[in-house]
Design a protein around this motif. Structure first.
Motif, PDB file in Angstrom:
ATOM      1  N   PHE A 238       0.837  -1.202   0.000  1.00 25.54           N
ATOM      2  CA  PHE A 238       0.000   0.000   0.000  1.00 25.54           C
ATOM      3  C   PHE A 238       0.868   1.246   0.000  1.00 25.54           C
ATOM      4  N   LYS A 239       0.316   2.295  -0.571  1.00 20.94           N
ATOM      5  CA  LYS A 239       1.046   3.556  -0.717  1.00 20.94           C
ATOM      6  C   LYS A 239       0.190   4.679  -0.163  1.00 20.94           C
ATOM      7  N   THR A 240       0.798   5.497   0.717  1.00 22.89           N
ATOM      8  CA  THR A 240       0.074   6.606   1.325  1.00 22.89           C
ATOM      9  C   THR A 240       0.137   7.833   0.424  1.00 22.89           C
ATOM     10  N   PRO A 241      -0.821   8.768   0.589  1.00 17.97           N
ATOM     11  CA  PRO A 241      -0.774   9.994  -0.223  1.00 17.97           C
ATOM     12  C   PRO A 241       0.343  10.938   0.191  1.00 17.97           C
ATOM     13  N   TYR A 242       0.909  10.734   1.401  1.00 13.96           N
ATOM     14  CA  TYR A 242       1.891  11.689   1.913  1.00 13.96           C
ATOM     15  C   TYR A 242       3.312  11.129   1.960  1.00 13.96           C
ATOM     16  N   GLN A 243       3.535   9.918   1.413  1.00 14.15           N
ATOM     17  CA  GLN A 243       4.877   9.337   1.363  1.00 14.15           C
ATOM     18  C   GLN A 243       5.110   8.701   0.001  1.00 14.15           C
ATOM     19  N   ASP A 244       6.347   8.776  -0.500  1.00 10.40           N
ATOM     20  CA  ASP A 244       6.674   8.165  -1.788  1.00 10.40           C
ATOM     21  C   ASP A 244       6.832   6.661  -1.676  1.00 10.40           C
ATOM     22  N   GLU A 245       7.198   6.207  -0.494  1.00  9.02           N
ATOM     23  CA  GLU A 245       7.467   4.783  -0.320  1.00  9.02           C
ATOM     24  C   GLU A 245       6.198   3.950  -0.413  1.00  9.02           C
ATOM     25  N   CYS A 246       6.316   2.787  -1.063  1.00  7.58           N
ATOM     26  CA  CYS A 246       5.215   1.824  -1.083  1.00  7.58           C
ATOM     27  C   CYS A 246       5.554   0.731  -0.080  1.00  7.58           C
ATOM     28  N   PHE A 247       4.672   0.515   0.891  1.00 10.10           N
ATOM     29  CA  PHE A 247       4.946  -0.418   1.979  1.00 10.10           C
ATOM     30  C   PHE A 247       4.439  -1.815   1.645  1.00 10.10           C
ATOM     31  N   SER A 248       5.188  -2.803   2.098  1.00 14.66           N
ATOM     32  CA  SER A 248       4.782  -4.196   1.936  1.00 14.66           C
ATOM     33  C   SER A 248       4.351  -4.736   3.294  1.00 14.66           C
ATOM     34  N   LEU A 249       3.167  -5.357   3.354  1.00 19.21           N
ATOM     35  CA  LEU A 249       2.696  -5.904   4.627  1.00 19.21           C
ATOM     36  C   LEU A 249       3.641  -6.992   5.146  1.00 19.21           C
ATOM     37  N   GLU A 250       4.332  -7.656   4.232  1.00 21.61           N
ATOM     38  CA  GLU A 250       5.256  -8.717   4.659  1.00 21.61           C
ATOM     39  C   GLU A 250       6.381  -8.154   5.523  1.00 21.61           C
ATOM     40  N   ASP A 289      -3.649   3.767  -1.781  1.00 23.61           N
ATOM     41  CA  ASP A 289      -3.688   2.900  -2.958  1.00 23.61           C
ATOM     42  C   ASP A 289      -3.241   1.533  -2.472  1.00 23.61           C
ATOM     43  N   VAL A 290      -4.045   0.514  -2.743  1.00 21.98           N
ATOM     44  CA  VAL A 290      -3.747  -0.829  -2.245  1.00 21.98           C
ATOM     45  C   VAL A 290      -3.528  -1.774  -3.426  1.00 21.98           C
ATOM     46  N   PHE A 291      -2.465  -2.579  -3.326  1.00 22.05           N
ATOM     47  CA  PHE A 291      -2.138  -3.563  -4.357  1.00 22.05           C
ATOM     48  C   PHE A 291      -2.251  -4.946  -3.718  1.00 22.05           C
ATOM     49  N   LEU A 292      -3.368  -5.612  -3.960  1.00 23.97           N
ATOM     50  CA  LEU A 292      -3.604  -6.934  -3.377  1.00 23.97           C
ATOM     51  C   LEU A 292      -2.828  -7.979  -4.174  1.00 23.97           C
ATOM     52  N   LEU A 293      -2.127  -8.864  -3.467  1.00 23.54           N
ATOM     53  CA  LEU A 293      -1.269  -9.846  -4.117  1.00 23.54           C
ATOM     54  C   LEU A 293      -1.881 -11.242  -3.992  1.00 23.54           C
ATOM     55  N   SER A 294      -2.035 -11.929  -5.146  1.00 23.16           N
ATOM     56  CA  SER A 294      -2.622 -13.272  -5.104  1.00 23.16           C
ATOM     57  C   SER A 294      -1.662 -14.288  -5.728  1.00 23.16           C
ATOM     58  N   HIS A 295      -2.159 -15.175  -6.584  1.00 23.86           N
ATOM     59  CA  HIS A 295      -1.367 -16.315  -7.052  1.00 23.86           C
ATOM     60  C   HIS A 295      -0.146 -15.886  -7.871  1.00 23.86           C
ATOM     61  N   GLY A 334       2.768  -4.495 -17.860  1.00 24.14           N
ATOM     62  CA  GLY A 334       1.681  -5.337 -17.378  1.00 24.14           C
ATOM     63  C   GLY A 334       1.201  -4.804 -16.033  1.00 24.14           C
ATOM     64  N   MET A 335       1.036  -5.694 -15.079  1.00 27.04           N
ATOM     65  CA  MET A 335       0.569  -5.293 -13.743  1.00 27.04           C
ATOM     66  C   MET A 335       1.719  -4.718 -12.927  1.00 27.04           C
ATOM     67  N   ASN A 336       1.391  -3.817 -11.997  1.00 28.20           N
ATOM     68  CA  ASN A 336       2.411  -3.354 -11.049  1.00 28.20           C
ATOM     69  C   ASN A 336       1.893  -3.496  -9.628  1.00 28.20           C
ATOM     70  N   ASN A 337       2.815  -3.793  -8.702  1.00 27.29           N
ATOM     71  CA  ASN A 337       2.416  -4.038  -7.311  1.00 27.29           C
ATOM     72  C   ASN A 337       2.775  -2.881  -6.391  1.00 27.29           C
ATOM     73  N   GLY A 338       3.041  -1.706  -7.003  1.00 25.37           N
ATOM     74  CA  GLY A 338       3.394  -0.533  -6.213  1.00 25.37           C
ATOM     75  C   GLY A 338       4.885  -0.356  -6.059  1.00 25.37           C
ATOM     76  N   ASN A 339       5.639  -1.445  -6.206  1.00 27.45           N
ATOM     77  CA  ASN A 339       7.100  -1.395  -6.140  1.00 27.45           C
ATOM     78  C   ASN A 339       7.747  -1.834  -7.449  1.00 27.45           C
ATOM     79  N   GLU A 340       7.157  -2.878  -8.049  1.00 30.85           N
ATOM     80  CA  GLU A 340       7.706  -3.443  -9.277  1.00 30.85           C
ATOM     81  C   GLU A 340       6.613  -3.565 -10.328  1.00 30.85           C
ATOM     82  N   VAL A 341       7.036  -3.663 -11.600  1.00 28.72           N
ATOM     83  CA  VAL A 341       6.077  -3.765 -12.699  1.00 28.72           C
ATOM     84  C   VAL A 341       6.486  -4.908 -13.628  1.00 28.72           C
ATOM     85  N   GLN A 342       5.488  -5.603 -14.126  1.00 29.47           N
ATOM     86  CA  GLN A 342       5.678  -6.701 -15.069  1.00 29.47           C
ATOM     87  C   GLN A 342       5.867  -6.108 -16.474  1.00 29.47           C
ATOM     88  N   ILE A 343       6.888  -6.575 -17.198  1.00 27.19           N
ATOM     89  CA  ILE A 343       7.150  -6.087 -18.559  1.00 27.19           C
ATOM     90  C   ILE A 343       6.699  -7.154 -19.558  1.00 27.19           C
TER      91      ILE A 343
END
Length: 377
Positions: A238-250, A289-295, A334-343
């Motif tokens: 998830f990414k906050t509106p007030y920080q550039d960093e995208c955080f990973s729940l892991e 902004d939330v990037f839900l990660l599945s399979h 392709g898809m992006n998870n807030g940190n990385e993007v599929q090419i």
């Protein structure tokens, strides 16, 4: 005889056609070479090191399927407290009081003065009431021992004294020359401020709330069309509106707590709730902004978002060819998870991609200026 003449003409035509094709292929190849040369950027190795350029050799890897949605950070239940006005009067706020600031228990959140109001100064009233009650208590105590004053009357005087003492002690604890300080009820972070400088407040009116944000919830809402993918969701970024960093729940010891079994009333969204430890000063109440990660999807070419540059709606990357030469290439995302993007297109295994410094290369390319020096191939 005619047959041999016809055969000769056909052979000549075929030869000319092949020559033309070969020429077109050479021409096309030349155009590609010219285009590649046009997209090359020379950049001094020493300058690149100085600016902290970073590259990564790209290899196929697993990339989790992403569902992008919105969400909100919520404080854990039972971890919030509200500071209320202990007297009526005019509010004064410290300039350091802003939503999200950390406070200790007892830290003044506001100051209330009633000096210029019709109610008068409560501290002075409490002091006079306490002094009077104590004087009466001290006077009647020996009389009660001698049974000159009835036990019932003395108990009433004692109760009045104890109540006056409690009220005065409470006022005295947070009294200041400018009025009554309103303390933070618990240690934590200021979540809401409900008053402004100069407001008049009544006793009991909420001033601010404080939340203990060691543990937070991330509440995300997923469109109904993704219902069949919900069982595969394992984590989120998830990414906050007030920080550039995208955080990973892991990395925040996060876990999926619950998945809604039906959509919310009057909305076609299904709620998901994650819990995590707040080790990054994330403020409850903020929308994300939330990037839900599945399979996982195997054998994907993936790059950090920092490697991308955008020009007129098209995305490009820089591939390092040698120590001082970089090639700009258009890529299809392709898809992006807030940190990385599929090419999906434009990138190959073993390409050495610039993951930090792409913007400097873009500026050097646009200006036509080559830092420090250049070399020719």
């Amino acid at each position: 005889m005619k047959f041999y003449i016809l055969l000769g003409v056909m052979s000549a035509l075929l030869f000319l056609t092949n020559c033309k094709r070969t020429e077109e292929n050479h021409h096309h190849h030349d155009e590609e070479e010219i285009e590649a040369k046009h997209n090359e950027v020379n950049f001094c190795a020493h300058k690149a090191e100085e600016l902290g350029f970073q590259t990564r050799v790209i290899q196929p890897t697993n990339f989790q399927h992403v569902i992008k949605t919105g969400g909100r950070i919520i404080a854990a239940q039972g971890k919030e407290a509200t500071a209320s006005a202990t007297i009526s009067g005019i509010v004064s706020l410290p300039h350091t009081l802003v939503e999200g600031v950390k406070v200790n228990q007892g830290t003044p959140l506001a100051n209330i003065s009633s000096k210029n109001t019709t109610e008068g100064e409560p501290y002075e009233k409490a002091r006079i009431a306490f002094k009077s009650a104590k004087s009466e208590y001290d006077r009647t105590q020996p009389l009660a021992t001698k049974k000159i004053v009835s036990e019932k009357e003395f108990n009433q005087i004692k109760q009045t004294y104890e109540e006056a003492k409690l009220a005065f002690d409470a006022m005295q604890r947070y009294n200041s020359p400018t009025g009554q300080n309103i303390p933070a009820p618990i240690q934590g972070y200021v979540k809401n401020i409900w008053v402004k400088e100069g407001d008049y407040v009544e006793m009991g009116q909420p001033i601010a709330s404080v939340t203990q944000t060691q543990h937070l919830y991330l509440s995300a809402e997923v469109a109904e069309r993704y219902y069949d993918q919900l069982p595969y969701i394992t984590s989120a970024n998830f990414k906050t509106p007030y920080q550039d960093e995208c955080f990973s729940l892991e990395t925040l010891n996060g876990k999926l707590l619950s998945v809604g079994k039906s959509t919310k009333e009057n909305a076609n969204f299904i709620p998901l709730t994650f819990s995590f430890e707040n080790i990054k000063n994330i403020v409850p109440g903020a929308y994300m902004d939330v990037f839900l990660l599945s399979h996982p999807i195997p054998n994907q070419l993936v790059i950090p978002l920092s490697a991308l540059i955008e020009e007129q709606g098209l995305f490009h990357i820089y591939i390092q060819l040698d120590e001082e030469t970089y090639l700009k290439k258009e890529v299809k995302l392709g898809m992006n998870n807030g940190n990385e993007v599929q090419i999906l297109n434009g990138l190959h295994p073993n390409d050495k991609v610039v993951v930090k410094g792409a913007q400097q290369l873009k500026l050097a390319s646009a200006s036509g200026a080559i830092p420090a020096h250049s070399h020719h191939h």
